[in-house]
Write an enzyme that holds these catalytic residues in place. Sequence first.
Site, PDB file in Angstrom:
ATOM      1  N   LYS A 134       1.447  -7.598   0.640  1.00 29.52           N
ATOM      2  CA  LYS A 134       1.582  -8.471   1.813  1.00 29.52           C
ATOM      3  C   LYS A 134       0.197  -8.933   2.260  1.00 29.52           C
ATOM      4  O   LYS A 134      -0.820  -8.534   1.703  1.00 29.52           O
ATOM      5  CB  LYS A 134       2.273  -7.728   2.964  1.00 29.52           C
ATOM      6  CG  LYS A 134       3.648  -7.155   2.630  1.00 29.52           C
ATOM      7  CD  LYS A 134       4.675  -8.243   2.373  1.00 29.52           C
ATOM      8  CE  LYS A 134       6.038  -7.644   2.001  1.00 29.52           C
ATOM      9  NZ  LYS A 134       7.029  -8.691   1.687  1.00 29.52           N
TER      10      LYS A 134
ATOM     11  N   SER B 112       7.996 -13.103  -2.374  1.00 29.00           N
ATOM     12  CA  SER B 112       7.641 -13.190  -0.962  1.00 29.00           C
ATOM     13  C   SER B 112       6.172 -13.533  -0.709  1.00 29.00           C
ATOM     14  O   SER B 112       5.778 -13.765   0.412  1.00 29.00           O
ATOM     15  CB  SER B 112       7.983 -11.880  -0.232  1.00 29.00           C
ATOM     16  OG  SER B 112       7.015 -10.899  -0.487  1.00 29.00           O
TER      17      SER B 112
END
Length: 238
Positions: A143, A93
């Site tokens: 992230k 991701s």
Amino acid sequence: MDENKKEINDKNCENSEIEEYNQSEEESSDETVSEIQDAPINPETHPDEKDKKKKRGALREVMDWVISIAIALIAVILINQFLLIQVLVDGSSMVPTLHDGDRLFAYRIGYEPKYGDIVVLDPEQTDGSVKGKLMFNRVLYIKRVIATEGQTIDVKGGKVYIDNQPIAEDYIAPGAVTKNGTTELPLTVPEDCVFVMGDNREHSKDSRDQSVGIVSEDRLVGKAFFRLFPFNVFGPVS
């Protein structure tokens, strides 16, 4: 007659001197034996003392190693707890910035999140597509900070807007489209919170999903700043 007596006396004197000499020799011999018996054992020459000395030296060396290893372990734990952590990227991701199998350093002292930071966070949930595997099998997320407290974030036409202005995101793949999720947008980020996304916008579970949502700053473990592996991309990350 007198001459015979004198000769006898001379012989007696000689015998007396011989006896005294022999007695002196015996006493001297006894003293020498006593001195030898009472002499201290030389550890350099006595076999038993040599063995004992070797054993004591070996034990001391083992103890030195044990103490050194214990100090090293304590240092690692303290550094990991308060200064740096090492994480392993698990998933896709954060592509194209990070890849599965990348090893990173993140620092945790005096960190204040800002836009664009790659952060390691401790999720409240247990699933997700990108994780950082840490000591003791702890699972963390990796992230990027997109909005901080007080900023309003929105997604329109496949692009991200902060305070009604589109932002340039050179860290995502060319042509990548940012989609809305289950989190209702536009949204103003609360105090002491951040809004995070993965760079692989089409394959990332992040703040756009209600299962992740807004991330409280106290869940931020640190900022990733250096890649250890693979060696062909060894160096700072941003």
